[in-house]
Design an enzyme around this catalytic site. Sequence first.
Site, PDB file in Angstrom:
ATOM      1  N   TYR A 169      49.087  42.716  57.243  1.00  0.00           N
ATOM      2  CA  TYR A 169      48.934  41.895  56.040  1.00  0.00           C
ATOM      3  C   TYR A 169      49.992  42.246  54.992  1.00  0.00           C
ATOM      4  O   TYR A 169      50.234  43.413  54.685  1.00  0.00           O
ATOM      5  CB  TYR A 169      47.549  42.078  55.420  1.00  0.00           C
ATOM      6  CG  TYR A 169      46.401  41.524  56.238  1.00  0.00           C
ATOM      7  CD1 TYR A 169      46.618  40.680  57.322  1.00  0.00           C
ATOM      8  CD2 TYR A 169      45.085  41.836  55.913  1.00  0.00           C
ATOM      9  CE1 TYR A 169      45.560  40.171  58.063  1.00  0.00           C
ATOM     10  CE2 TYR A 169      44.013  41.323  56.640  1.00  0.00           C
ATOM     11  CZ  TYR A 169      44.265  40.496  57.723  1.00  0.00           C
ATOM     12  OH  TYR A 169      43.207  39.997  58.444  1.00  0.00           O
ATOM     13  N   ASN A 188      32.858  34.595  44.108  1.00  0.00           N
ATOM     14  CA  ASN A 188      32.431  34.839  45.490  1.00  0.00           C
ATOM     15  C   ASN A 188      31.247  35.804  45.545  1.00  0.00           C
ATOM     16  O   ASN A 188      30.296  35.598  46.305  1.00  0.00           O
ATOM     17  CB  ASN A 188      33.591  35.403  46.303  1.00  0.00           C
ATOM     18  CG  ASN A 188      34.703  34.389  46.541  1.00  0.00           C
ATOM     19  OD1 ASN A 188      34.502  33.180  46.372  1.00  0.00           O
ATOM     20  ND2 ASN A 188      35.872  34.862  46.926  1.00  0.00           N
ATOM     21  N   THR A 203      42.615  35.931  44.944  1.00  0.00           N
ATOM     22  CA  THR A 203      43.891  36.195  44.274  1.00  0.00           C
ATOM     23  C   THR A 203      43.700  36.465  42.781  1.00  0.00           C
ATOM     24  O   THR A 203      44.672  36.662  42.064  1.00  0.00           O
ATOM     25  CB  THR A 203      44.849  35.006  44.452  1.00  0.00           C
ATOM     26  OG1 THR A 203      44.207  33.802  43.970  1.00  0.00           O
ATOM     27  CG2 THR A 203      45.222  34.821  45.917  1.00  0.00           C
ATOM     28  N   LYS A 213      37.646  22.420  45.850  1.00  0.00           N
ATOM     29  CA  LYS A 213      38.902  22.182  45.136  1.00  0.00           C
ATOM     30  C   LYS A 213      39.736  21.040  45.728  1.00  0.00           C
ATOM     31  O   LYS A 213      40.722  20.614  45.128  1.00  0.00           O
ATOM     32  CB  LYS A 213      39.733  23.463  45.086  1.00  0.00           C
ATOM     33  CG  LYS A 213      40.278  23.908  46.415  1.00  0.00           C
ATOM     34  CD  LYS A 213      41.138  25.175  46.298  1.00  0.00           C
ATOM     35  CE  LYS A 213      40.320  26.375  45.903  1.00  0.00           C
ATOM     36  NZ  LYS A 213      41.104  27.638  45.998  1.00  0.00           N
TER      37      LYS A 213
END
Length: 309
Positions: free
Chosen positions: A53, A288, A280, A212
């Site tokens: 990552y 969340n 982010t 979204k």
Amino acid sequence: MKKRRLGASGLKVSEVGLGCNNFGMRIDQAETKAVVDAALDAGITLFDTADIYGGTKSEEFLGKALGKRRGDIVLATKFGMQVGDDENRRGGSRRWIMRAVEDSLTRLGTDWIDLYQFHQPDPDTPIDETLRALDDLVTQGKVRYIGNSNFSGWQIGDADWTAAGATRFVSAQNQYSLLERKVEFEVLPACEHFGLGFLPFFPLASGLLSGKYRRGEKPPEGTRLAAWGSRAAAALSDRNFDKVEKLTTWAEERGHTILELAFAWLLGHQVVSSVIAGATSAEQVRTNAATAAWALTPEEVKEVGDLIS
């Protein structure tokens, strides 16, 4: 934030976990720290990353952001996918595992990894070799528990049988959401049978279940699907939007958002130990984490699943 056991192990993890794939790729060190701080404040204890990552930056950024708080969390990382351009830096061979774990420990700035996950099956290496190497890492104290990712149902069963009294996989991590349910056929039944905790990733279907995106409109700038360009067309299909609209209505009739439903529905499955979601921003983390407050009944879980079958 409530916690659940990770499969048949003694390890407990928060119902919502933090996916760290954005660290070093979409956000820098300062932004990473803000996300990590918000996650800890929200009661999130499972932090999931991987050696690949952010081009290896995710582990480094996460380790620095945690600092002295490292012992307060369950640190999960992965190995197995190719790191960089060297084809030898991949797979499940003993040779690579022993190097990969040292590299991850260094980048994370820690002496141990709580959950070390095999990122994907390696057709070139016998699973027995991989499991024996991982068993040695557990014996050495560098790893506490081991898990797999992107395994099929039969591979989960084969690995459990092969472990034969040695260290077994305690978790499986695969893609799972209201819009991606292939794991229901083999992987989830295998996890239930062999006692593995399931860790779904992409619970929001790359943002489609976040509310979204709108039918017929371009993805908002800065979103994951906007970065996909022409590849986003398949995700933004009429078939998917039909499902999204049904789910949105069902959630709103009960005073919730589709995002809350996406998490609650996954957590409504007993085999799920934690739902891993990337973020982010601190605000996204808090949003969340708050979804864990809504618990669906078994009847509601079935109703929602049937709604979009």
